[in-house]
Motif scaffolding. Structure first.
Motif, PDB file in Angstrom:
ATOM      1  N   UNK A   1       2.576   3.110  -8.864  1.00 38.89           N
ATOM      2  CA  UNK A   1       2.220   4.310  -8.125  1.00 38.89           C
ATOM      3  C   UNK A   1       0.699   4.389  -8.060  1.00 38.89           C
ATOM      4  N   UNK A   2       0.146   4.101  -6.911  1.00 36.98           N
ATOM      5  CA  UNK A   2      -1.306   4.075  -6.771  1.00 36.98           C
ATOM      6  C   UNK A   2      -1.843   5.312  -6.040  1.00 36.98           C
ATOM      7  N   UNK A   3      -0.951   6.252  -5.676  1.00 42.88           N
ATOM      8  CA  UNK A   3      -1.353   7.520  -5.063  1.00 42.88           C
ATOM      9  C   UNK A   3      -1.214   8.613  -6.115  1.00 42.88           C
ATOM     10  N   UNK A   4      -2.259   9.377  -6.337  1.00 43.58           N
ATOM     11  CA  UNK A   4      -2.239  10.426  -7.338  1.00 43.58           C
ATOM     12  C   UNK A   4      -1.344  11.585  -6.902  1.00 43.58           C
ATOM     13  N   UNK A   5      -0.716  12.247  -7.871  1.00 40.44           N
ATOM     14  CA  UNK A   5       0.132  13.405  -7.581  1.00 40.44           C
ATOM     15  C   UNK A   5      -0.676  14.573  -7.028  1.00 40.44           C
TER      16      UNK A   5
END
Length: 393
Positions: free
Chosen positions: A182-186
């Motif tokens: 998961x390379x997109x931050x929450x």
């Protein structure tokens, strides 16, 4: 009987001293170049230490080469000065100031040559551990790529983006490595979105996994706009033919790109170390011939020829002498260690243990001449005598 005996005339001795002088200065320059390359490798590894796991991987080889090149440079400078002094004497004798240290220079040069060959082999073998360190470090860096708000990790996104743009690579081994993290931050995702919820429920770890890559994986040479989302579905992109079109993303992984970058420096270091070590071994042999030929010249007359040799006795006798010398050194060290232990921990030296000695009888204290003398009469107290005189009054 001496081994590898050569005869040296006056001209040959002078040329030998001059040649060794120039070669020693050349070896000092090669050692300095080796020092600079080791510094470059050390800086490169420290610069991308966050992409290596463990962090200090392959630093040991660079540190060892720094020490080795420093010692070799100093030795060659001193030995070159010695040969220059001998050449100034027209190859007759070595000055007494340098003659005592010449044996130490020869032995040190031979040890440096052998150590350098081992270091060159270690450089080539370190590429395997460096490849594994890059694979583990890049995978960990991709995992925390999204943590731009976490102290100590906020710079890693920029580091990876700059790395992929500079080395024209994507992921660890390929662009598909980004599909597994998961390379997109929450912070930039809507938790109420059904798409986000479905993607987070699609895996056990509860991560937001997509078939997309960061913008730094895009190939600017491609005439088509960058396609970095929905890469697993080719039909989602109109007119895209992977077999005919130029790759829209970088194909090579960053592990291979970095390994190729470091491998060039490591191979240059290994080659230069091996060449310098062979030159150092040749110089040690030349110094030995110069030493023995000038020693013989001191006993000769005029400009007569002298003999120089590599060993003053046969190979078997030399090995036996070396083994006996090492045994004597180890024996002395063992004796010194035993004496130190006895001094630090003194114990009872009685041959019988304390349980077998039987009950101990108290011994009478020694009688001195002071004890045999008659005791002096006690002195009267000054206070009591004063009271007696007052009573009489």
């Amino acid at each position: 009987m001496a081994v590898l005996v050569l005869r040296f005339s006056h001209e040959r001795r002078e040329k030998l001293a001059q040649g060794l002088w120039l070669l020693h200065w050349s070896a000092a320059g090669a050692s300095l170049l080796l020092f600079c390359l080791a510094i470059f490798l050390k800086v490169e590894l420290r610069w991308r230490a966050e992409l290596l796991e463990p962090k200090g991987s392959s630093q040991g080889v660079a540190n060892f080469l720094l020490v080795l090149s420093t010692v070799a440079c100093g030795l060659n400078l001193v030995a070159g000065r010695t040969c220059h002094s001998c050449a100034a004497q027209y190859g007759r004798v070595i000055p007494k100031f340098w003659h005592g240290a010449l044996s130490v220079m020869i032995v040190t040069g031979a040890v440096l040559a052998i150590t350098g060959l081992i270091a060159a082999l270690a450089c080539r073998l370190s590429l395997g551990s460096l490849e594994q360190a890059l694979a583990d470090g890049l995978q960990d860096a991709m995992t925390i790529y999204k943590d731009t708000d976490t102290p100590g990790r906020c710079f890693l996104k920029r580091t990876i983006d700059e790395l992929q743009i500079r080395f024209r690579c994507c992921g660890t081994s390929s662009a598909r490595d980004w599909f597994e993290v998961q390379w997109v931050s929450m912070r930039y995702l809507d938790p109420n979105s059904k798409e986000v919820q479905d993607r987070m429920k699609s895996n056990v770890a509860g991560r937001y996994l997509t078939d997309s890559v960061p913008f730094s994986c895009c190939n600017p040479r491609s005439p088509r706009p960058c396609i970095q989302h929905r890469l697993a579905n080719i039909s989602a992109h109109y007119g895209l033919e992977p077999e005919r079109d130029e790759p829209n993303l970088w194909v090579r992984g960053c592990r291979d790109a970095l390994l190729e970058h470091y491998s060039g420096t490591v191979r240059q270091l290994a080659l230069l170390t091996a060449m310098t070590s062979l030159l150092q071994l040749f110089l040690a042999i030349g110094l030995r011939y110069l030493q023995t030929s000038t020693d013989g010249f001191q006993q000769a007359e005029g400009e007569s020829e002298t003999e120089g040799w590599l060993l003053d006795r046969s190979v078997s006798e030399s090995i036996a002498t070396l083994v006996s010398f090492l045994k004597s050194v180890f024996r002395l060290n063992r004796v010194a260690a035993g004496a130190t232990m006895e001094t630090e921990d003194p114990e009872d030296t009685s041959p019988l243990p304390s349980a077998d000695r039987g009950p101990s009888t108290p011994s009478a204290p020694p009688v001195s001449s002071v004890d045999l003398a008659p005791a002096a009469p006690p002195l009267a107290s000054p206070i009591s005598s004063t009271r007696v005189r007052k009573g009489k009054r």
